[in-house]
Design an enzyme around this catalytic site. Structure first.
Site, PDB file in Angstrom:
ATOM      1  N   CYS A   1     -13.037 -11.034   5.285  1.00 19.24           N
ATOM      2  CA  CYS A   1     -12.386 -12.334   5.313  1.00 19.24           C
ATOM      3  C   CYS A   1     -13.063 -13.262   6.313  1.00 19.24           C
ATOM      4  CB  CYS A   1     -10.911 -12.165   5.649  1.00 19.24           C
ATOM      5  SG  CYS A   1     -10.062 -11.381   4.295  1.00 19.24           S
TER       6      CYS A   1
ATOM      7  N   GLU B   1     -41.869   2.675  22.151  1.00 21.11           N
ATOM      8  CA  GLU B   1     -40.478   2.933  21.759  1.00 21.11           C
ATOM      9  C   GLU B   1     -40.121   2.248  20.453  1.00 21.11           C
ATOM     10  OE1 GLU B   1     -38.880   0.835  25.223  1.00 21.11           O
ATOM     11  OE2 GLU B   1     -38.499   2.775  26.126  1.00 21.11           O
ATOM     12  N   PRO B   2     -40.680   2.697  19.335  1.00 20.37           N
ATOM     13  CA  PRO B   2     -40.314   2.064  18.067  1.00 20.37           C
ATOM     14  C   PRO B   2     -38.914   2.448  17.607  1.00 20.37           C
ATOM     15  CG  PRO B   2     -41.839   3.884  17.691  1.00 20.37           C
ATOM     16  CD  PRO B   2     -41.679   3.763  19.184  1.00 20.37           C
TER      17      PRO B   2
ATOM     18  N   ARG C   1     -36.872   0.030  14.862  1.00 21.25           N
ATOM     19  CA  ARG C   1     -36.889  -0.542  13.511  1.00 21.25           C
ATOM     20  C   ARG C   1     -38.050  -0.023  12.655  1.00 21.25           C
ATOM     21  NH1 ARG C   1     -34.789  -5.545  12.835  1.00 21.25           N
ATOM     22  NH2 ARG C   1     -35.061  -5.880  15.071  1.00 21.25           N
TER      23      ARG C   1
HETATM   24  C1  LIG Z   1     -34.320  -2.217  21.086  1.00 19.77           C
HETATM   25  C2  LIG Z   1     -35.360  -1.671  21.953  1.00 19.77           C
HETATM   26  C3  LIG Z   1     -36.441  -0.989  21.394  1.00 19.77           C
HETATM   27  C4  LIG Z   1     -36.646  -0.857  19.908  1.00 19.77           C
HETATM   28  O1  LIG Z   1     -36.845  -2.092  19.303  1.00 19.77           O
HETATM   29  P1  LIG Z   1     -37.251  -2.164  17.753  1.00 19.77           P
HETATM   30  O2  LIG Z   1     -37.369  -3.614  17.478  1.00 19.77           O
HETATM   31  O3  LIG Z   1     -36.152  -1.526  16.984  1.00 19.77           O
HETATM   32  O4  LIG Z   1     -38.540  -1.428  17.607  1.00 19.77           O
HETATM   33  C5  LIG Z   1     -37.350  -0.424  22.248  1.00 19.77           C
HETATM   34  N1  LIG Z   1     -37.213  -0.523  23.604  1.00 19.77           N
HETATM   35  C6  LIG Z   1     -36.184  -1.177  24.168  1.00 19.77           C
HETATM   36  C7  LIG Z   1     -36.090  -1.253  25.634  1.00 19.77           C
HETATM   37  C8  LIG Z   1     -35.226  -1.776  23.367  1.00 19.77           C
HETATM   38  O5  LIG Z   1     -34.219  -2.445  23.935  1.00 19.77           O
END
Ligand SMILES: *Cc1c(COP(=O)(O)O)cnc(C)c1O
Length: 441
Positions: free
Chosen positions: A363, A292-293, A295
């Site tokens: 601010c 699950e990428p 970033r």
């Molecule tokens: C946030 C998250 C991701 C993605 O994380 P990245 O650091 O953006 O790759 C994947 N899986 C789960 C469960 C997350 O909470």
């Protein structure tokens, strides 16, 4: 000259930053600033690199874009176009995905406190899988499933107690975590028995996510081992055969020269090799591997353009140079002490003759985007490009000080397309209702 360029970014003959074949100065003049610009070719390249890595190993896999990094209709459609799956963590992200026409069977629903309404929405839309986080959620899903006569495909989210070395605030894989069932203290086993004893669920397997902005593979290898050890136990004792192992996201990117990421394929190689090894050892059929990428798909594909305004010199201390956005469009420096690189988009060849600190316009003294940045002498009206703002920038944007949220533009092969409109002042007050004063005029 030291310039920090990603993907299709380059400097054109005018000395302007160009992304996706489009002059960024022209974009700033057309769409205004602050402006988020995404390099579509770079997003595609990352998506393909992840998928290609799995293909080379010949394993069944799903690469799910964690849409919380940047969720918009166009972005979700791009993810669909690239054959990805999609993670959502709220009714709002799910709604975005459904309206974008994303195939529901490839949507996975995360979150540590999904409401009954959100879960009902997920079931009605026929999403592919719910990643269950806790016992309360199991109860809610069971009630909803019974009422509708459905069987719900789920993964159990477990916390493997693996520490990924990164900033504390964005660590989610420790045992002291608000997420998931603990793998070591019996919680995960209790959840497993609960799921197996109810007709409402179809347990696909387990999920874990060990953190974010991770540069090493060791944490993923360790998490894979721990997850398989548990699955082997459930297989021995209950003849459970997992169909899916989801190892989450968190692959690191280069924000500044201090960061040293490895190619995305290397994460996949390590995860797949370890999963194959573990499956062999425990004599389990190799499950489908999901990752699950977030970033690493969109982070360095995004650049924010600001217009430079005021300047304040504090003699012998520092010079503040202010831009027309700040923590309202990028809260990460204030929230995590996140660091960024930047350059003047209209004077990319300029010699960096001074060191200044980039202040936002909110601010809050803490509204600083970059401390001690070497730049050519920046004048009002210059454009500042801050690199690698594609993840958790727009998605965390807010209206503090009633600043309208910026527009988002996608660029590719010389074309620019507006994909999120800039908010107007009227947008900001659209939900406000007047006070019915009791004071007679
Ligand atoms: C946030 C998250 C991701 C993605 O994380 P990245 O650091 O953006 O790759 C994947 N899986 C789960 C469960 C997350 O909470």
């Amino acid at each position: 000259m030291v310039v920090f360029l990603h993907g299709t970014s380059r400097v054109n003959e005018k000395g302007h930053l160009e992304i996706g074949g489009v002059d960024v100065v022209e974009l700033a003049e057309t769409y205004g600033t602050p402006l988020y610009i995404y390099d579509v070719a770079l997003i595609r390249a990352r998506a393909r690199a992840f998928q290609e890595a799995f293909r080379r190993h010949g394993v069944r896999a799903q690469v799910a874009y964690a849409s919380k990094a940047f969720s918009s209709i166009a972005m979700v459609q791009l993810a669909a176009e690239e054959g990805m799956s999609l993670d959502v963590v709220s009714g709002g992200e799910l709604h975005t995905a459904l309206v974008a026409g994303f195939p529901p069977e490839r949507i996975h629903f995360h979150g540590n406190n999904k409401s009954r309404e959100e879960l009902a929405m997920a079931l009605e839309s026929g999403i592919g899988c719910i990643v269950v986080d806790n016992f309360y959620e199991l109860e809610l899903i069971e009630e909803l499933a019974e009422a509708s006569g459905r069987t719900v495909p789920i993964l159990l989210r477990v916390t493997p107690g693996v520490e990924a070395h990164t900033h504390d605030y964005i660590l989610t894989g420790q045992e002291d975590s608000k997420f998931g069932f603990d793998l070591h203290n019996g919680q995960a086993d209790q959840a497993f028995r609960r799921v197996m004893s109810a007709k409402a669920f179809r347990l696909l397997g387990v999920h874990c996510h060990i953190g974010s902005q991770i540069f090493e593979t060791a944490g993923f290898v360790l998490a894979t081992q721990k997850v398989f050890a548990k699955l082997a136990e459930w297989n021995r004792e209950h003849r459970f055969v997992p169909e899916v192992v989801n190892l989450g996201g968190g692959f690191g990117i280069r924000y500044t020269e201090e960061d040293d990421p490895i190619p995305v394929a290397m994460y996949v190689d390590c995860i797949v090799e370890e999963a194959k090894k573990q499956a062999r050892e425990y004599e389990l059929p190799l499950p489908e591997i999901w990752i699950e990428p977030g970033r690493s798909l969109v982070g360095d594909a995004g650049t924010t353009i600001y217009t430079i305004g005021s300047r304040k010199d504090v003699p012998n201390v520092r010079t503040y140079v202010a831009v027309d956005g700040g923590m309202s469009d990028n809260i990460r420096p204030a929230l995590y002490g996140a660091k960024y690189e930047a350059m003047l988009a209209n004077r990319m060849w300029g010699e960096r003759t001074e060191v200044v600190s980039i202040a936002g316009k909110c601010c809050e003294s803490g509204d600083m985007l970059i401390w001690d940045l070497a730049l050519p002498e920046a004048k009002p009206g210059d454009y500042l490009a801050v690199f690698c703002t594609g993840a958790y920038g727009y998605s965390m944007a807010n209206n503090y000080n009633r600043l309208p949220r910026p527009a988002v533009v996608f660029v590719e092969n010389g074309d620019a397309q507006l994909v999120v409109k800039r908010e107007t002042y009227d947008d900001l007050i659209q939900y406000d209702l007047p006070w019915k004063t009791k004071v007679k005029k």
